[in-house]
Motif scaffolding. Structure first.
Motif, mmCIF file in Angstrom:
data_model
loop_
_atom_site.group_PDB
_atom_site.id
_atom_site.type_symbol
_atom_site.label_atom_id
_atom_site.label_comp_id
_atom_site.label_asym_id
_atom_site.label_seq_id
_atom_site.Cartn_x
_atom_site.Cartn_y
_atom_site.Cartn_z
ATOM 1 N N UNK A 1 3.062 7.087 3.144
ATOM 2 C CA UNK A 1 1.982 7.492 2.248
ATOM 3 C C UNK A 1 2.111 8.955 1.882
ATOM 4 N N UNK A 2 0.971 9.639 1.799
ATOM 5 C CA UNK A 2 0.963 10.997 1.260
ATOM 6 C C UNK A 2 1.230 12.063 2.315
ATOM 7 N N UNK A 3 2.371 11.996 2.971
ATOM 8 C CA UNK A 3 2.785 13.060 3.899
ATOM 9 C C UNK A 3 4.092 13.647 3.383
ATOM 10 N N UNK B 1 8.675 1.642 3.995
ATOM 11 C CA UNK B 1 7.573 2.471 3.493
ATOM 12 C C UNK B 1 7.910 3.955 3.510
ATOM 13 N N UNK C 1 0.783 3.859 -3.162
ATOM 14 C CA UNK C 1 0.295 5.237 -3.105
ATOM 15 C C UNK C 1 1.273 6.201 -3.757
ATOM 16 N N UNK C 2 2.516 5.753 -3.888
ATOM 17 C CA UNK C 2 3.525 6.602 -4.516
ATOM 18 C C UNK C 2 4.006 6.005 -5.840
ATOM 19 N N UNK D 1 1.028 15.906 1.795
ATOM 20 C CA UNK D 1 1.897 16.433 0.723
ATOM 21 C C UNK D 1 1.127 17.254 -0.310
ATOM 22 N N UNK E 1 9.239 4.959 0.045
ATOM 23 C CA UNK E 1 8.397 4.503 -1.062
ATOM 24 C C UNK E 1 8.488 5.411 -2.281
ATOM 25 N N UNK F 1 0.786 -1.232 0.000
ATOM 26 C CA UNK F 1 0.000 0.000 0.000
ATOM 27 C C UNK F 1 0.821 1.288 0.000
ATOM 28 N N UNK F 2 1.831 1.401 0.878
ATOM 29 C CA UNK F 2 2.554 2.676 0.959
ATOM 30 C C UNK F 2 3.294 2.971 -0.331
ATOM 31 N N UNK F 3 3.872 1.934 -0.926
ATOM 32 C CA UNK F 3 4.566 2.123 -2.202
ATOM 33 C C UNK F 3 3.558 2.365 -3.324
#
Lengths: 161, 451
Positions: free
Chosen positions: B256-258, A132, A94-95, B284, A135, A90-92
């Motif tokens: 994630x998106x931070x 993560x 998302x990027x 972010x 990522x 998931x964390x990767x």
């Protein structure tokens, strides 16, 4: 069976036997033995299973059963000199990990799990590599590559051309 | 909020923080020396019990209490298994400890073994952590050379060996009885409990399975005392006699998106929003948050409105999540479509289900199949009900599986669809305008009745 050539070298057999005193059961040496063979041959052929079973006083089916449970050991042919694990969790993701894996596979002309024709590189997808904060990441052999852009991925692929 | 002084991460910024020399210069092995000289094993156990330490691996079971489940006056051997199979998506706090302060972990393992009278500790580490493995092995080697491991540790009658055992890329090995089976050389199929590992664990002997961060906490508790540990975190709810509280510092993983993802130490009970804003420097690209995973993907989802939830053991459960889990927070910004998130989650669990229990093996795979169909523009609104039916019927909680993997698979399904149903309905209607109302079984599902 004597017609089949032995796969395990004396060095491998010694390395496997060195693990036996660590555990009260020989079966517990199964995973270490599979790693020892895989580290050297880059795969674990069926004949190695038979020989490991002999050392550990198990039925070959017991060793094969364990091997087949884990996704890590290849059996049909060796993986490349380097295995690059591209994280897709998931964390990767998302990027941009899915796009990264697709980009690399497209560029190298390989599907995940396949090895390049020159035998240098195997591309794999990985489930969460536990990096993560970097990522998207790739585990290139034993080295972690952080914040992988498509340019970085291209540079990685170029090393194994 | 007073600035919190890191404890578990205090050593990590130093050069060569992973070496014995640097660790000892910072007061390392002081607690162990004290305990071996002045404390009985039972006193160590009592101290850990009094501290209120709860296991950091995900389930949050009180550590000291777990130790007391071992049979009294057992002829032995008793085994310690250290769980370093950190594979929960979003989680990397154990990696920080193993790479940057392995001696803090090893000191905790030695103390835990002393308390439980374990003679051998097996440290089960995932194969994807090569640097952690090398750092731990060299730290263990240093300990043997310094008389901190092996026969008669520090001149006492206490002896201990620690062996590293490398896994082979299977998430299920993080489940404690899956780990035990894997260590024994078998497929990592979790065991039916009881018997619990404390009674019959690895090699059919009494066994304790503890997490890496739990061991690091034990080090600090013995050095600084149980009372110190209890000054940090969230006290037990006096109105709930069954609440053990959430004491101590915690390593939170933020990704994630931070703006600034990373591993941060904070007192248990920091809110998700504080973690994102004060440590992660906000969402972010100037965007708004949409959702966050509170503690590894198994725990489900917080909506943006729920970001003020305290991340202690009791917090996430109050807003419908499974729990605190590994305290790994994964943040999603407003551009994320929950269909994509849930597809990723279902793909992970379908890949990692060990296949032992039918509801999990089939449930995870069918949920992935349905998500793939939805993503391919062939979704029907009916699929959301089918997904929820799977979500409500797989796991220990509904009573259909042996281990909690499928509870972890179910929670993202339940939370995503129940908290973000609009996302799914919009996606399905937009991508399948002619078929979204169809309710008949799709052909693939008809095949189920083929036998």
């Amino acid at each position: 069976m004597s017609t089949v050539a032995r796969v395990l070298t004396d060095e491998m057999i010694e390395a496997i036997k060195a693990y036996i005193p660590r555990y009260p059961s020989k079966q517990a040496v199964t995973l270490p033995a599979l790693h020892i063979v895989n580290d050297r041959l880059r795969y674990v052929p069926l004949q190695a299973i038979v020989e490991i079973a002999e050392i550990l006083e198990l039925a070959p089916a017991q060793v094969q059963d364990t091997l087949s449970f884990y996704g890590y050991f290849k059996q049909d042919k060796p993986h490349g000199e380097i295995r690059a694990w591209v994280c897709r969790s998931v964390s990767c993701a998302l990027r941009g990990a899915d796009e990264l894996l697709e980009h690399m596979c497209h560029k190298a002309g390989l599907k995940p799990g396949e090895t390049s024709a020159n035998g240098k590189l195997t591309i794999e997808f990985g489930e969460c590599l536990g990096a993560c904060e970097m990522a998207p990441c790739i585990l290139e052999g034993e080295e972690l590559v952080a914040d992988v852009t498509h340019e970085k991925a291209d540079a990685l692929l170029a090393k194994y051309k | 909020m007073a600035k919190f002084e890191p404890v578990l991460m205090a050593n990590m910024h130093k050069a060569d923080s992973h070496t014995l020399k640097v660790y000892e210069a910072g007061g390392g092995y002081r607690g162990l020396r004290k305990a071996l000289k002045e404390m009985t094993p039972d006193q160590v156990t009592e101290t850990v019990k009094a501290s209120g330490l709860r296991g950091r691996g995900g389930a949050g079971f009180p550590t000291g209490l777990k130790w007391t489940f071992l049979p009294k006056n057992h002829p032995g051997p008793i085994y310690m298994c250290i769980n370093a199979d950190e594979s929960e998506p979003g989680t990397f706090n154990n990696r920080y400890l193993m790479e940057l302060d392995p001696h803090q972990v090893i000191e905790g393992i030695i103390l835990s073994c002393y308390a439980t009278k374990a003679v051998t500790a097996y440290l089960y580490i995932r194969v994807e952590y090569p640097l952690s493995r090398r750092r731990l092995q060299s730290a263990i080697d240093e300990c043997y050379a310094a008389g901190l491991l092996g026969k008669n540790i520090l001149g006492t009658s206490f002896s201990l060996d620690i062996f590293i055992h490398v896994g082979a890329a299977a998430y299920i090995c993080g489940e404690e009885t899956g780990l035990i089976e894997s260590l024994e050389g078998k497929r990592a199929w979790p065991r039916i409990k009881p018997p619990f590992p404390a009674i019959e664990g690895v090699f059919r002997k009494p066994t304790v399975v503890n997490n890496i961060e739990t061991a690091a906490c034990v080090t600090q508790i013995i050095d600084r005392g149980a009372d110190w540990f209890k000054t940090i975190g969230v006290p037990a709810d006096p109105k709930n006699p069954r609440d053990p509280g959430s004491y101590g510092p915690k390593l939170y993983c933020l990704s994630g998106h931070v703006n600034k993802p990373g591993c941060y130490e904070a007192p248990l009970g920091i809110t998700c929003r504080e973690l994102i804003n004060e440590y992660g420097e906000g969402i972010w690209k100037g965007r708004k948050g949409k959702a966050a995973i509170p503690g590894g993907i198994s725990m489900g989802l917080l909506t943006e409105a729920e970001f003020d939830t305290p991340l202690d053991f009791a917090g996430p459960g109050k807003v419908g999540c499974l729990g605190l889990g590994t305290a790994a927070v994964v943040v999603m910004d407003e551009t994320v479509n929950m269909v994509d998130f849930l597809h990723n989650s279902c793909r992970f669990f379908a890949h990692e289900s060990c296949g032992q229990c039918t509801p999990c093996r089939e449930g995870t795979h069918w949920s992935l199949t349905m998500l793939e169909r939805i993503k391919a523009g062939k979704g029907r609104l009916k699929d959301l009900d089918l997904l929820l039916e799977i979500g409500d019927s797989i796991g220990i909680i509904p009573g259909t599986t042996i281990c909690g993997l499928s509870d972890g698979a179910a929670w993202p399904i339940k939370n995503a669809i129940r908290k973000f149903r609009g996302d799914f309905e919009e996606y399905i209607k937009r991508t399948n305008p002619n078929g979204y109302m169809v309710t008949e079984p799709v052909p693939a599902l008809l095949q189920l009745g083929a036998h």
